[in-house]
Design a protein around this motif. Sequence first.
Motif, PDB file in Angstrom:
ATOM      1  N   THR A   1       0.809  -1.362   0.265  1.00 32.75           N
ATOM      2  CA  THR A   1       0.242   0.021   0.043  1.00 32.75           C
ATOM      3  C   THR A   1       0.949   1.367  -0.166  1.00 32.75           C
ATOM      4  O   THR A   1       1.749   1.360   0.674  1.00 32.75           O
ATOM      5  CB  THR A   1      -0.919  -0.070   1.184  1.00 32.75           C
TER       6      THR A   1
ATOM      7  N   ASN B   1       2.673   4.575   0.756  1.00 37.70           N
ATOM      8  CA  ASN B   1       2.588   5.579   1.766  1.00 37.70           C
ATOM      9  C   ASN B   1       3.472   6.827   1.554  1.00 37.70           C
ATOM     10  O   ASN B   1       4.019   7.003   0.408  1.00 37.70           O
ATOM     11  CB  ASN B   1       3.000   4.655   2.970  1.00 37.70           C
TER      12      ASN B   1
ATOM     13  N   ILE C   1      -0.534   5.261  -9.759  1.00 38.30           N
ATOM     14  CA  ILE C   1      -1.706   5.234  -9.534  1.00 38.30           C
ATOM     15  C   ILE C   1      -2.382   4.214 -10.438  1.00 38.30           C
ATOM     16  O   ILE C   1      -3.183   3.357 -10.166  1.00 38.30           O
ATOM     17  CB  ILE C   1      -2.234   6.490  -9.505  1.00 38.30           C
TER      18      ILE C   1
ATOM     19  N   ALA D   1      -7.795   2.508  -5.624  1.00 37.22           N
ATOM     20  CA  ALA D   1      -7.728   3.789  -4.976  1.00 37.22           C
ATOM     21  C   ALA D   1      -7.260   3.762  -3.441  1.00 37.22           C
ATOM     22  O   ALA D   1      -6.710   4.611  -3.055  1.00 37.22           O
ATOM     23  CB  ALA D   1      -9.026   4.425  -5.001  1.00 37.22           C
ATOM     24  N   GLU D   2      -7.665   2.757  -2.809  1.00 37.11           N
ATOM     25  CA  GLU D   2      -7.445   2.639  -1.464  1.00 37.11           C
ATOM     26  C   GLU D   2      -5.834   2.610  -1.060  1.00 37.11           C
ATOM     27  O   GLU D   2      -5.410   3.085  -0.051  1.00 37.11           O
ATOM     28  CB  GLU D   2      -8.163   1.407  -0.868  1.00 37.11           C
ATOM     29  N   ARG D   3      -5.192   1.850  -2.269  1.00 36.25           N
ATOM     30  CA  ARG D   3      -3.844   1.432  -1.801  1.00 36.25           C
ATOM     31  C   ARG D   3      -2.624   2.780  -2.486  1.00 36.25           C
ATOM     32  O   ARG D   3      -1.976   3.035  -2.173  1.00 36.25           O
ATOM     33  CB  ARG D   3      -3.323   0.267  -2.734  1.00 36.25           C
ATOM     34  N   THR D   4      -3.609   3.704  -3.123  1.00 38.01           N
ATOM     35  CA  THR D   4      -2.614   4.828  -3.750  1.00 38.01           C
ATOM     36  C   THR D   4      -3.310   6.145  -3.185  1.00 38.01           C
ATOM     37  O   THR D   4      -2.980   7.039  -3.899  1.00 38.01           O
ATOM     38  CB  THR D   4      -2.930   4.746  -5.203  1.00 38.01           C
ATOM     39  N   GLU D   5      -3.904   6.178  -2.262  1.00 37.54           N
ATOM     40  CA  GLU D   5      -4.553   7.329  -1.564  1.00 37.54           C
ATOM     41  C   GLU D   5      -3.406   8.193  -1.127  1.00 37.54           C
ATOM     42  O   GLU D   5      -3.420   9.459  -1.524  1.00 37.54           O
ATOM     43  CB  GLU D   5      -5.352   7.386  -0.536  1.00 37.54           C
ATOM     44  N   ALA D   6      -2.281   7.724  -0.689  1.00 37.15           N
ATOM     45  CA  ALA D   6      -1.226   8.611  -0.226  1.00 37.15           C
ATOM     46  C   ALA D   6      -0.522   9.314  -1.441  1.00 37.15           C
ATOM     47  O   ALA D   6       0.032  10.360  -1.308  1.00 37.15           O
ATOM     48  CB  ALA D   6      -0.216   7.832   0.426  1.00 37.15           C
TER      49      ALA D   6
ATOM     50  N   LEU E   1      -1.959  10.549  -4.248  1.00 31.62           N
ATOM     51  CA  LEU E   1      -2.574  11.725  -4.509  1.00 31.62           C
ATOM     52  C   LEU E   1      -2.401  12.871  -3.430  1.00 31.62           C
ATOM     53  O   LEU E   1      -2.394  13.937  -4.192  1.00 31.62           O
ATOM     54  CB  LEU E   1      -4.241  11.456  -4.636  1.00 31.62           C
ATOM     55  N   GLY E   2      -2.190  12.406  -2.280  1.00 32.06           N
ATOM     56  CA  GLY E   2      -1.702  13.525  -1.328  1.00 32.06           C
ATOM     57  C   GLY E   2      -0.557  14.065  -1.892  1.00 32.06           C
ATOM     58  O   GLY E   2      -0.220  15.399  -1.545  1.00 32.06           O
TER      59      GLY E   2
END
Length: 200
Positions: A68, A70, A144, A150-155, A157-158
């Motif tokens: 995931t 981070n 991404i 989407a859950e594993r790549t949220e960081a 996008l940040g």
Amino acid sequence: MDTDGTSTFLLAIIVGCEIGFWILLLAGLAARYLLRWRRTSAALLVGVPLVDLVLLIATVIDLRGGATANFTHGLAAAYIGFSVAFGHSMIRWADRRFAHRFAGGPPPVKPPRYGMARARYEWREFGKAVVAWAISCGLLGAAIWLVDDAERTEALLGWIARLTVVLAIWSLWPITYMLWPAKPKDGDTRRSEEERRVSA
């Protein structure tokens, strides 16, 4: 997947890449100016950009292995982007100082301090920052897409948002110098030879 282990692993590679960058750079310059080994110097300096490739491969392997994303994955993308955009300038900076110190080369040219010459200098630096931002965001976007979760790549996008804010803040420097050019103190209006050469 052990997130803490992944973060430590990638962080260690980032630190190792930074150390490797300077070791290869200094070794290449030493071979050129101290030992006069031109071919060896060229081989070492060509290896400098390959350091970024090592980090890129390690990051891709980690994400493809189910990790995931981070903070450290985003940092790796940002490191590669800024290394590619500013790496040539850093090599040239070191080369000029090495040549001056060990090969009788001319003194390094200092950046201009005043007037529109300084504004142009700041715009050039900002242009490199734009390139760094584009490369970093491109790598983040590719990650991404590659992970497609989407859950594993949220960081990641940040990180795109974070880098965009940094770029926007950076733009204030050239804008400020363009609108309010710096002026010499104590009425000294003379421009140094270095400033004339840089602004030419």
